[in-house]
Structures are given as structure tokens and as C-alpha cells.
Design an enzyme around this catalytic site. Structure first.
Site, PDB file in Angstrom:
ATOM      1  N   ASN A 114      26.739   5.755  11.777  1.00  0.00           N
ATOM      2  CA  ASN A 114      26.584   6.962  12.579  1.00  0.00           C
ATOM      3  C   ASN A 114      27.534   6.882  13.767  1.00  0.00           C
ATOM      4  OD1 ASN A 114      25.313   5.475  14.679  1.00  0.00           O
ATOM      5  ND2 ASN A 114      23.295   5.777  13.754  1.00  0.00           N
ATOM      6  N   ALA A 115      27.598   7.929  14.565  1.00  0.00           N
ATOM      7  CA  ALA A 115      28.589   7.982  15.638  1.00  0.00           C
ATOM      8  C   ALA A 115      28.372   6.866  16.657  1.00  0.00           C
ATOM      9  CB  ALA A 115      28.540   9.342  16.321  1.00  0.00           C
TER      10      ALA A 115
ATOM     11  N   GLU B 162      26.982   3.892  16.115  1.00  0.00           N
ATOM     12  CA  GLU B 162      27.373   2.616  15.508  1.00  0.00           C
ATOM     13  C   GLU B 162      28.887   2.474  15.458  1.00  0.00           C
ATOM     14  OE1 GLU B 162      23.411   2.386  12.623  1.00  0.00           O
ATOM     15  OE2 GLU B 162      25.287   3.254  11.892  1.00  0.00           O
TER      16      GLU B 162
ATOM     17  N   ASP C 213      18.563   7.251   4.637  1.00  0.00           N
ATOM     18  CA  ASP C 213      18.325   6.766   3.275  1.00  0.00           C
ATOM     19  C   ASP C 213      18.506   7.900   2.263  1.00  0.00           C
ATOM     20  OD1 ASP C 213      17.627   4.266   4.309  1.00  0.00           O
ATOM     21  OD2 ASP C 213      15.498   4.772   4.393  1.00  0.00           O
TER      22      ASP C 213
END
Length: 495
Positions: free
Chosen positions: A206-207, A209, A276
Site C-alpha cells: 500500500n502507499a 508501505e 486479501d
């Protein structure tokens, strides 16, 4: 993703198999009511009513693959405890859609997340876990299991929650297996050390991370593009797919410009498990031989549905179809505009350098000829406005008994067409006022008119625009359709 594309993809899903390797968990939900505060401490007292257990982590990825109609080989680690038995039971209950390849490590607990919930809100989460990396004989069993599980799978998904299953050796085994079988490898990781995955097909941070891993900001498109470029310098992966919550996702592939895929804003009830769901949908779509853009659209649609549900919920194929139909209806309503909003939309389009087209008509009973006509009109512009006569205007032009369909119905049906970008109703006999307000670059009318007969044509030419005459499909008209229905009704009455 439109309905036709979704249905075509879903038709190819049955029989497609993926493998999922990663941190298997058991999610336990304890539901109850709160009516008082504890006399022992300032905390609510939960009167337990029921509880529910389901597969989480990599298990939730597998559940979503199964719910979407695919089959999955699930490779995970459980402990020699009651929770491990629960995990094995849950996998067994999901057969044959989920084929379990579970390795037992009696020396560690099965990862368990217990959530206490009242009134639809989480009060507390309690985690039981051990995050040390697996080693020795347990790691070797996992590696051997991956090779067995990946038979027949065209995609290998790695779900790394940082709980110790996805070691360097496990990653290497997944890569080697993929190289031998031609499978793609996609990683969704919470571990943040993305370089360790090596030469895989796609990594999905994600952004936040991505920002952490590259030490670069990711707030704007430009910042994100720079961070993706840095990531591709640091990591051996062939591509980076960044999830950005309400901003959609962005894809960076080696040697290509970053592409941004926007998403429709949705009300978020519970974001847990949405990642997920996205991983499962992405992998399954690629297994069904969808191109990457279609697979991303499929994943966005599925995760958008997931955030509207409570807990680590799965998303089924029928829910995706329903979501597309609902979005299409809402989208169609949003395309019906007043003259003032039309002017605002045109200004926004022009700021983007887009070419604006305009056409008009009664469109009383939409038929094949109309659809072909509007599709051709759209080829001459980037955005097409359709002016549609109001009920009173149709009646003045066509006589009593017309229109057959009211303005709302006609406008919404037109707005539902992909070729139409905006529908603007008008009351006058001609659309001259709308044409003056929109100042289109191209004015389109049917080829049954000559150019000098087109209302507003001189206006459009005066500001440098042009007039186009679209082909007419022979044998199709509203008048003819009404005549056929009238004859059919008369024949029925005579019979």
C-alpha cells in the site's frame, strides 16, 4: 469494469486454480451486548451471545478465491493445538474449492486473532501468535509442500503477514516452482522488506508501505511515481502495484510509465480483509487469462465490495455483478445534467484538452439505429453530449400520444450507453440554447439531413467547429417501432 467484461471474466473462472502460500490464521469473533460498566474498572462488560471462527490471513485469501468460483491450494502452518484443529476443520469444510496443504509445527501456536464485538463495533482484539521464522525440518516440509500444491496452478500468491512462514527459502521455492511451471508469482506483504522477494511478477504494497520501504513520500501522483521508480531500482520485481485506498491503485512496470487506476468511492464499513480479497481477485483473474488491466479492475471491484461488509468477509461472483449493476445505475443518473452543470462539465473537459461533441433527438424508443448512431458520433469526439427533448417538446413535435416513454426514462436509458457522456434535457423545439451554452467542437446529426439543414450548424462553424452526418441504419425508427406495436396489438385483439 463494465458488466459485459465482468461476465466474460467470470465465465472463464471455473476450473482455474491458484496456489496460496503464507501466514494462515484463525479469526475468532465473539459477539455480545454491552449494557453496563464493570465495577472493577472503567471498562464495558460484554455479555457473550455467540462466536464465529473462520480462516484468516492466507486462509482468507483462499476463501475469497473459492467464493469467486476458483479453486486454490492453500499452503500454511498450524500448531499442534486446538486452533490448529479448527484451521484443519475449516479447510476441510471448504473442500473441494480449497485444497489444504497444512504443515504442523507442534512447537508454536496457531496464529489466532480474537475480536470482541458489540453493536457492530470492535471493543478489543486479542492476538495469540509467534512470529519467529520457521527453520529446519518444518521449513523443509513447507518447501516440499509448495512444489506439490502448485501443480496445475498458473498463479502463486504469497500472503506474507510477517508471522514467520514466508522465509527466504520458502520464497525461493515459490520462485523456482513458478519458473518450472510458468506460473506467475504475486506477493502481498506486511513485512515491508520487499527486496527479499527477488524476481517475481508483482509486489503489492500500500502507499504507506511503499513510502516506508523507499523513504519517499507517496501522497500525490507525482510523489508516488517517484517512489515506484525508486522501488524498481531497489527491488528485482517486474512490477509494483500500489493500493491507495480511495485514490485507487497505481501500477509501475519496468520500462513503462506508471498508470493510475481510479476507483469509485465507497462507504467503508470494515476494511479488514479487503487486501486479501484484492489479492485473491487479482490472482484468479490472471489465472483466468485476463490481461493485467482487467485483473486490476476485477480486484478493485472485489475489494470495494469487501469494505462494505463486516469482518474478514468473502465476496462472491453474484455480489460483483450486483455491484456493477448498482454502480451503473448510479453512474447513469449522474450523467443526466442541467444546462448549467453541462457548462461546468464542458469547462472541465476542455481544461483536459478533450474534444466535445453534441447531438440531439427525442430518442423515444431506443433501438439499434440509435445505438449505432450514437456510437459513430462518439468516434468523432472525446466526450459526447446528447440533448434530449422534454415530454412537452416531443408532444409539440410528434403530436398527442408521444412520447411513449417519459423524459426520465429516456434520459436514463441514454445515460446508460457507454458512448454517451452527458444527457441534457431541453424544453424548446430546437436545441440551439444548449448548443450555444456548450459550444461543441463537433455537431452530429443523421445523414437523412443535409449539412445546411442541421440546427445550430452555422453557430458551431462560427467558432471553428464542424458538422458531421452519421449513418442511419435502415429499417429502424421510433415511428416504425410504434407502428409495429400498434399492428401487433390490433392483430391480437382480432384474434
Amino acid at each position: 469494469m463494465d458488466l459485459a467484461a465482468l461476465q466474460a471474466l467470470l465465465a472463464h473462472v471455473p476450473g482455474k486454480r491458484v496456489a496460496c502460500v503464507g501466514d494462515l490464521m484463525v479469526d475468532r469473533f465473539v459477539y455480545g451486548s454491552v449494557s453496563r460498566v464493570s465495577p472493577e474498572a472503567p471498562i464495558p462488560v460484554l455479555a457473550r451471545q455467540r462466536e464465529l471462527k473462520m480462516l484468516g490471513g492466507a486462509g482468507n485469501v483462499a476463501r475469497n478465491v473459492a467464493a469467486l468460483g476458483g479453486s486454490v491450494a492453500l499452503v500454511g502452518l498450524v500448531g499442534g493445538d486446538a486452533e490448529g484443529q479448527d484451521a484443519a476443520r475449516l479447510v476441510g469444510e471448504a473442500r473441494p474449492a480449497i485444497d489444504g496443504y497444512l504443515v504442523t509445527d507442534a512447537g508454536r501456536p496457531t496464529t489466532l486473532k480474537t475480536r470482541f464485538i458489540s453493536g457492530g463495533q470492535q471493543l478489543l482484539r486479542v492476538d495469540l501468535e509467534e512470529s519467529r521464522p520457521v527453520t529446519g525440518e518444518v521449513e523443509q516440509r513447507l518447501i516440499g509442500t509448495i512444489r506439490d500444491a502448485a501443480r496445475g496452478a498458473s498463479v502463486i500468491l504469497i500472503s506474507d503477514y510477517g508471522k514467520g512462514v514466508v522465509t527466504d527459502a520458502v520464497i525461493a521455492a515459490a520462485r523456482e516452482t513458478a519458473a518450472a511451471t510458468g506460473a506467475k508469482v504475486i506477493v502481498d506483504s506486511k513485512a515491508r522488506a520487499f527486496a527479499r522477494y527477488g524476481e517475481i511478477d508483482l509486489v503489492k504494497p500500500n502507499a504507506a508501505e511503499l513510502s516506508y520501504a523507499t523513504d519517499l513520500p507517496t501522497g500525490t501522483d507525482a510523489e508516488l511515481e517517484a517512489a515506484i521508480a525508486r522501488a524498481l531500482e531497489l527491488w528485482a520485481t517486474r512490477g509494483v502495484l500500489v493500493t491507495r485506498a480511495g485514490k485507487g491503485v497505481s501500477l509501475g512496470l519496468r520500462g513503462e510509465a506508471v498508470r493510475h487506476f481510479r476507483t469509485t468511492a465507497r462507504e467503508v464499513f470494515d476494511a479488514s480483509g479487503a487486501g486479501d480479497t484484492a489479492l485473491a481477485a487479482l490472482g484468479l483473474a490472471l489465472a483466468a487469462e485476463a490481461d493485467l488491466e482487467s485483473a486490476i479492475a476485477f480486484a478493485q471491484l472485489a475489494s470495494g465490495v469487501a469494505v462494505g461488509k463486516a469482518g474478514t468477509a468473502t465476496v462472491g461472483a453474484s455480489e460483483l455483478v450486483e455491484a456493477v449493476l448498482s454502480a451503473h445505475s448510479a453512474h447513469a443518473e449522474g450523467k443526466v445534467a442541467t444546462a448549467q452543470r453541462m457548462v461546468e462539465e464542458v469547462a472541465r473537459w476542455r481544461a483536459q484538452g478533450l474534444r466535445v461533441g453534441f447531438t440531439n433527438g427525442c430518442f423515444d424508443i431506443l433501438h439499434k439505429g440509435h445505438v449505432a448512431y450514437l456510437a459513430q458520433a462518439r468516434t468523432w469526439c472525446d466526450r459526447l453530449i446528447v440533448g434530449v427533448n422534454s415530454d412537452a417538446s416531443v408532444r409539440a413535435l410528434k403530436g398527442e400520444g408521444r412520447p411513449v416513454n417519459d423524459l426520465e426514462s429516456r434520459a436514463l436509458v441514454l445515460a446508460g450507453l457507454r458512448s454517451v457522456d452527458l444527457v441534457a434535457p431541453f424544453d424548446e423545439a430546437t436545441p440551439v440554447k444548449l448548443i450555444e451554452a456548450a459550444r461543441p467542437d463537433v455537431l452530429v446529426k443523421g445523414a437523412d439531413y443535409s449539412e445546411d439543414q442541421v440546427v445550430g450548424g452555422d453557430l458551431v462553424k462560427s467558432w471553428g467547429g464542424e458538422v458531421k452526418l452519421a449513418e442511419i441504419v435502415d429499417g429502424y425508427s421510433t415511428t416504425a417501432a410504434i407502428a409495429r406495436m400498434t399492428r401487433a396489438q390490433a392483430d391480437k385483439e382480432q384474434a
